[in-house]
Design an enzyme around this catalytic site. Structure first.
Site, mmCIF file in Angstrom:
data_model
loop_
_atom_site.group_PDB
_atom_site.id
_atom_site.type_symbol
_atom_site.label_atom_id
_atom_site.label_comp_id
_atom_site.label_asym_id
_atom_site.label_seq_id
_atom_site.Cartn_x
_atom_site.Cartn_y
_atom_site.Cartn_z
ATOM 1 N N TYR A 12 -0.120 6.958 3.775
ATOM 2 C CA TYR A 12 -1.096 5.971 4.262
ATOM 3 C C TYR A 12 -0.530 4.562 4.187
ATOM 4 C CZ TYR A 12 -5.756 3.853 4.884
ATOM 5 O OH TYR A 12 -6.847 3.156 5.330
ATOM 6 N N SER B 97 0.838 13.299 1.198
ATOM 7 C CA SER B 97 -0.394 12.528 1.304
ATOM 8 C C SER B 97 -0.831 12.474 2.778
ATOM 9 C CB SER B 97 -0.193 11.135 0.706
ATOM 10 O OG SER B 97 -1.419 10.495 0.544
ATOM 11 N N GLN B 98 -0.910 11.283 3.377
ATOM 12 C CA GLN B 98 -1.209 11.267 4.819
ATOM 13 C C GLN B 98 -0.140 12.031 5.587
ATOM 14 O OE1 GLN B 98 -2.654 7.690 7.373
ATOM 15 N NE2 GLN B 98 -0.425 7.770 7.507
ATOM 16 N N ASP C 12 -4.163 14.871 -9.594
ATOM 17 C CA ASP C 12 -4.102 13.914 -8.479
ATOM 18 C C ASP C 12 -5.413 13.131 -8.413
ATOM 19 O OD1 ASP C 12 -3.850 12.539 -6.086
ATOM 20 O OD2 ASP C 12 -2.913 14.215 -5.029
ATOM 21 N N HIS D 99 -0.674 12.168 -7.920
ATOM 22 C CA HIS D 99 -0.516 12.158 -6.471
ATOM 23 C C HIS D 99 0.938 12.379 -6.049
ATOM 24 C CE1 HIS D 99 -1.875 11.631 -2.466
ATOM 25 N NE2 HIS D 99 -1.207 10.519 -2.252
#
Lengths: 301, 317
Positions: free
Chosen positions: B88, B171-172, B257, B287
């Protein structure tokens, strides 16, 4: 090419000139309340203030809603990338927090927008034109902003971040704690050839394209090597290193550890944002005298 | 009170009845837009082993999208390829290290990322809630298409083996990995970490960490819009794509996370359509989802499913 880092003869004069430029400019702080990011525990502001150039800078500034303050304060120095997050929900509940976006980072990107990759070598042929001269000044100006705020307890300011946090601690002795993870500027010219990973690969790219400028690059970086600031860091320091297999191992960082003037606690990263995050949060709590630590739900128990 | 087992959490995500039609219409709209790709050598970033190019292509809404494209200098086409999708807030990867291993490699930079933000720049924070009240204007509508068009670009390159394209990211980037694997059946293998944009409204309840906190903040200010937000997000939640995935896939998550809670990782993994899937759930990691240790797993996974480049005469583009 392996180049050793030496403290330039005019190191102090170089940074005195930066300080003089800063001193000629008012901080000229403006705070804009941000209802979207504010919550029941903290009020968040867009802080804008002036760095050298002059250059208008942005930072997220949050103040706990619990009490009138002044509050113990955490100053988060920016990492390498265009985005700096709003300070964490839990951190904001207890501390005043400034998260700076230095020149070139988003919201501090007018008129100068940093390139990634690219920032690390911008103007690097000459210490006078190197972008990090202004970036370090921005970090210092963030501290000046904090010291001007009534919400901030000026006797309780902790810095967190990478090499920029260490340099700021050296040049702004009002900081009384430093949690530092060197990652960028420590012996950069000599360490870069040992990796192909960005951002240090930017230095390799540059010297590959312009081999005749390698010495100039190394000379400029000498003004920004945390090693040459370490003897001015007198506050309590937590120094994060990699493990023995990592690029920035304890052994590689030992000269820095040995040079810091204040008490140093080394910490080997667990390469876990959870374990490293808990460590930092607990270290800050302990430093500021709290018996407990506010943590995200996933980090509790 | 001990934390409930995140694997048991489930999901509140529901799939709109017209979900497939919605995305078929977007895909048709995108397909009508020629890529008009340009490939420009970047000598400054190239090495004796790797050629680096900056790619630009057209996407929805008239936007010009950028990406980094890296090729091994010593190559015999067609090449196995790995696409790296960005997180992100992280900057798009310049994947020279993959090209040095013999892969063609692409670092995607969907709209709003640096070099793709001249026409669209919602900022960070900002993207997650940008134009969120209408699925036809939501920021991720074009963002997803930008990511998918990386595969379309690669398909058109003569040096690429379109049957050996892998996708990865965290993640993203993990979310876009799942999206691409679902929407582009030629993807041969996918490795996703800590997937974001999955179980979005659940995550907003489970965590106070950005970026999901953007949803919490938005709904604190505009509580009357919650139903509209839910309706929009249902069209973009990665949950609703992954049952289409047929390629081999590995997913890794961190049980601690605080950004993309493990509950949402388990739930989206369960819904992945292929049986050739494996979950690595790392206790003691946040994360980062043990990216430090898991990298070797991903390397081996791609070696197995994409194969190694064969030696041969160099080619160029």
């Amino acid at each position: 090419m392996i180049l050793s880092s030496e403290r330039p003869a005019d190191f102090d004069a170089y940074w005195s000139a930066v300080e003089d430029e800063l001193a000629e400019l008012p901080v000229a702080a403006e705070l804009t309340h941000l209802p979207l990011q504010s919550n029941e525990h903290s009020t968040v502001y867009a802080a804008r203030f002036t760095g050298i150039g002059p250059y208008r800078l942005f930072g997220w500034f949050s103040v706990p809603t619990n009490g009138d303050g002044p509050f113990p304060t955490v100053y988060q120095l920016p990492g390498y990338g265009s985005v700096v997050h709003v300070p964490a929900y839990e951190l904001r509940q207890r501390y005043a927090v400034l998260a700076l976006r230095h020149r070139g980072q988003r919201l501090s990107d007018k008129p100068y927008a940093a390139s990634y990759p690219g920032l690390l070598t911008d103007g690097i042929d000459d210490p006078a034109t190197y972008i990090y001269r202004g970036i370090v000044a921005d970090c210092l100006r963030g501290m000046d902003f904090l010291l001007s705020r009534p919400e901030v307890d000026a006797s309780r300011i902790a810095l967190t971040g990478n090499d920029l946090a260490l340099i700021t601690a050296a040049l702004r002795p009002q900081a009384n704690a430093l949690h530092c993870s060197p990652s960028l500027l420590y012996n950069a010219a000599s360490l870069a050839p040992k990796t192909s990973a960005y951002p240090l690969e930017e230095l390799n790219d540059y010297t590959r394209a312009y081999p005749d400028r390698a010495a100039a690059l190394a000379h400029t970086l000498d003004y920004f090597n945390p090693l040459h600031f370490a003897d001015q860091v007198r506050c309590k320091t937590l120094l994060v290193t990699g493990n023995d297999r990592d690029f920035l191992s304890p052994a590689v960082l030992q000269p820095l550890t040995d040079s810091l003037a204040g008490p140093v606690t080394p910490y080997v990263s667990a390469h876990s944002s959870y374990r490293d995050g808990v460590q930092q949060a607990e270290w800050l709590s302990s430093h500021f005298g709290y018996s407990d630590t506010l943590l995200p739900a996933q980090w509790q128990g | 009170m001990p934390r409930p087992n995140p694997a048991d959490y489930g999901t509140s995500v529901t799939k709109p009845a017209d979900f497939d039609d919605f995305w078929a219409a977007i895909e048709a709209q995108a397909a009508a837009i020629p890529l008009n790709a340009t490939i420009t050598p970047v000598h400054l970033r190239s090495t004796p082993d790797v050629e680096v190019f900056e790619v630009h292509y057209d996407s929805l809404d008239g936007l010009r999208i950028a990406g980094w494209y890296c090729l091994p200098r010593q190559r015999s086409g067609p090449l196995p390829t790995i696409v790296v999708f960005p997180g992100y807030v992280s900057e798009p990867t310049l994947p020279k290290n993959l090209a040095a291993q013999g892969y063609a490699a692409f670092g995607a930079a969907p709209r709003g990322k640096l070099r793709s933000n001249a026409q669209y720049n919602p900022g960070y924070p900002g993207l997650l809630v940008h134009n969120i009240l209408d699925r036809n204007t939501y920021g991720y509508r074009g963002f997803y298409v930008d990511a998918l068009r990386v595969i379309d670009f690669l398909d058109a390159q003569p040096e690429i083996d379109s049957q050996r394209i892998g996708v990865t990211g965290g993640s993203q980037g993990g979310a876009l990995t799942l999206l691409a694997a679902a929407m582009r059946p030629q993807i041969a293998a996918a490795a996703a970490g800590a997937p974001y944009l999955a179980g979005m409204m659940d995550a907003a309840v489970l965590t106070h960490t950005t970026p999901y906190e953007e949803l919490v903040e938005y709904l604190r200010l505009y509580p009357e819009r919650e139903q509209q937000v839910r309706e929009t997000l249902a069209y973009f939640d990665i949950h609703n794509f992954v049952e289409r995935i047929r390629c081999p896939i590995i997913v890794h998550i961190g049980l601690q996370d605080d950004v993309c809670p493990a509950e949402t990782g388990y739930a989206v993994y369960e819904r992945i359509g292929t049986e050739q899937k494996k979950l690595y759930a790392y206790d003691g990691y946040g994360h980062d989802s043990n990216g430090y240790g898991h990298g070797a797993v991903i390397d081996a996974f791609f070696r197995e499913h994409l194969g190694q480049q064969l030696a041969g005469s160099p080619t160029s583009i």
